[in-house]
Design a protein around this motif. Sequence first.
Motif, PDB file in Angstrom:
ATOM      1  N   LEU A  16      39.916  41.205  51.335  1.00 18.09           N
ATOM      2  CA  LEU A  16      39.985  42.450  50.577  1.00 18.09           C
ATOM      3  C   LEU A  16      38.955  43.469  51.030  1.00 18.09           C
ATOM      4  CD1 LEU A  16      40.509  41.110  46.952  1.00 18.09           C
ATOM      5  CD2 LEU A  16      42.205  42.107  48.470  1.00 18.09           C
ATOM      6  N   GLY A  17      38.008  43.052  51.841  1.00 15.89           N
ATOM      7  CA  GLY A  17      36.991  43.980  52.328  1.00 15.89           C
ATOM      8  C   GLY A  17      35.861  44.203  51.340  1.00 15.89           C
ATOM      9  N   ILE A  18      35.748  43.343  50.338  1.00 15.22           N
ATOM     10  CA  ILE A  18      34.654  43.425  49.374  1.00 15.22           C
ATOM     11  C   ILE A  18      33.943  42.078  49.336  1.00 15.22           C
ATOM     12  CG2 ILE A  18      35.675  45.215  47.927  1.00 15.22           C
ATOM     13  CD1 ILE A  18      36.594  43.022  46.025  1.00 15.22           C
ATOM     14  N   SER A  19      32.690  42.083  48.943  1.00 18.15           N
ATOM     15  CA  SER A  19      31.963  40.834  48.818  1.00 18.15           C
ATOM     16  C   SER A  19      31.029  40.896  47.619  1.00 18.15           C
ATOM     17  CB  SER A  19      31.183  40.524  50.101  1.00 18.15           C
ATOM     18  OG  SER A  19      30.218  41.510  50.350  1.00 18.15           O
ATOM     19  N   PHE A  20      30.643  39.722  47.184  1.00 21.83           N
ATOM     20  CA  PHE A  20      29.762  39.560  46.030  1.00 21.83           C
ATOM     21  C   PHE A  20      28.625  38.629  46.428  1.00 21.83           C
ATOM     22  CE2 PHE A  20      34.087  40.235  44.499  1.00 21.83           C
ATOM     23  CZ  PHE A  20      33.915  41.340  43.690  1.00 21.83           C
ATOM     24  N   GLY A  21      27.713  38.383  45.514  1.00 24.87           N
ATOM     25  CA  GLY A  21      26.593  37.483  45.765  1.00 24.87           C
ATOM     26  C   GLY A  21      27.052  36.067  46.070  1.00 24.87           C
ATOM     27  N   PRO A  22      26.144  35.209  46.582  1.00 21.68           N
ATOM     28  CA  PRO A  22      26.514  33.871  47.036  1.00 21.68           C
ATOM     29  C   PRO A  22      27.035  32.929  45.947  1.00 21.68           C
ATOM     30  CG  PRO A  22      24.141  34.152  47.087  1.00 21.68           C
ATOM     31  CD  PRO A  22      24.730  35.497  46.787  1.00 21.68           C
ATOM     32  N   LYS A  23      26.691  33.150  44.688  1.00 17.82           N
ATOM     33  CA  LYS A  23      27.144  32.257  43.617  1.00 17.82           C
ATOM     34  C   LYS A  23      28.279  32.847  42.783  1.00 17.82           C
ATOM     35  CE  LYS A  23      22.739  29.914  43.249  1.00 17.82           C
ATOM     36  NZ  LYS A  23      21.643  29.518  42.388  1.00 17.82           N
ATOM     37  N   ALA A  24      28.767  34.016  43.147  1.00 24.08           N
ATOM     38  CA  ALA A  24      29.799  34.691  42.357  1.00 24.08           C
ATOM     39  C   ALA A  24      31.091  33.885  42.277  1.00 24.08           C
ATOM     40  CB  ALA A  24      30.072  36.079  42.912  1.00 24.08           C
ATOM     41  N   TYR A  25      31.420  33.132  43.319  1.00 21.65           N
ATOM     42  CA  TYR A  25      32.674  32.365  43.310  1.00 21.65           C
ATOM     43  C   TYR A  25      32.726  31.336  42.176  1.00 21.65           C
ATOM     44  CZ  TYR A  25      30.347  28.296  45.358  1.00 21.65           C
ATOM     45  OH  TYR A  25      29.533  27.211  45.570  1.00 21.65           O
ATOM     46  N   LYS A  26      31.571  30.948  41.649  1.00 23.51           N
ATOM     47  CA  LYS A  26      31.507  30.005  40.528  1.00 23.51           C
ATOM     48  C   LYS A  26      31.657  30.701  39.185  1.00 23.51           C
ATOM     49  CE  LYS A  26      28.135  27.011  42.805  1.00 23.51           C
ATOM     50  NZ  LYS A  26      26.811  26.384  42.654  1.00 23.51           N
ATOM     51  N   ASN A  27      31.747  32.020  39.187  1.00 23.62           N
ATOM     52  CA  ASN A  27      31.664  32.800  37.964  1.00 23.62           C
ATOM     53  C   ASN A  27      32.798  33.798  37.813  1.00 23.62           C
ATOM     54  OD1 ASN A  27      28.973  32.021  36.747  1.00 23.62           O
ATOM     55  ND2 ASN A  27      28.404  32.429  38.865  1.00 23.62           N
ATOM     56  N   VAL A  28      34.022  33.334  37.985  1.00 25.61           N
ATOM     57  CA  VAL A  28      35.203  34.194  37.853  1.00 25.61           C
ATOM     58  C   VAL A  28      36.080  33.645  36.731  1.00 25.61           C
ATOM     59  CG1 VAL A  28      37.243  35.109  39.024  1.00 25.61           C
ATOM     60  CG2 VAL A  28      35.150  34.698  40.328  1.00 25.61           C
ATOM     61  N   VAL A  29      36.482  34.520  35.820  1.00 26.52           N
ATOM     62  CA  VAL A  29      37.419  34.144  34.764  1.00 26.52           C
ATOM     63  C   VAL A  29      38.456  35.253  34.603  1.00 26.52           C
ATOM     64  CG1 VAL A  29      35.761  32.705  33.505  1.00 26.52           C
ATOM     65  CG2 VAL A  29      36.039  35.085  32.868  1.00 26.52           C
ATOM     66  N   ALA A  30      39.584  34.900  34.005  1.00 26.08           N
ATOM     67  CA  ALA A  30      40.645  35.874  33.737  1.00 26.08           C
ATOM     68  C   ALA A  30      40.845  35.991  32.232  1.00 26.08           C
ATOM     69  CB  ALA A  30      41.941  35.445  34.407  1.00 26.08           C
ATOM     70  N   MET A  31      41.089  37.220  31.773  1.00 22.53           N
ATOM     71  CA  MET A  31      41.365  37.462  30.355  1.00 22.53           C
ATOM     72  C   MET A  31      42.228  38.711  30.217  1.00 22.53           C
ATOM     73  SD  MET A  31      38.751  38.031  27.111  1.00 22.53           S
ATOM     74  CE  MET A  31      38.300  39.721  27.483  1.00 22.53           C
ATOM     75  N   GLU A  32      43.362  38.566  29.564  1.00 15.09           N
ATOM     76  CA  GLU A  32      44.226  39.691  29.225  1.00 15.09           C
ATOM     77  C   GLU A  32      44.539  40.603  30.418  1.00 15.09           C
ATOM     78  OE1 GLU A  32      45.615  40.307  25.967  1.00 15.09           O
ATOM     79  OE2 GLU A  32      44.990  38.208  25.832  1.00 15.09           O
TER      80      GLU A  32
END
Length: 90
Positions: A16-32
Amino acid sequence: GKTVAFRQEGDSFKPLGISFGPKAYKNVVAMEGWLYILDGKSVKRSADGLSWKETGSSTGLTQLMGASSSKLYALAAGGLMSSADNGATW
């Protein structure tokens, strides 16, 4: 290190051409219909995974845990926290 986001296109995945911090992959949730990510000390949300907007500070949050139909849940030093306003306050 960093967390890099991808999207599926047919049988392959495209960055997608975007990045986040190294631990962000552990902190994704979906809501509504929204994706939420804890990236360092900020909670961000996106409807499409391409455009992210900060919803609030995550002072003290250590991990996003999940969501119900109306609340986000996260761990902090003091225990389980919840947010009923899309991560603006906990």
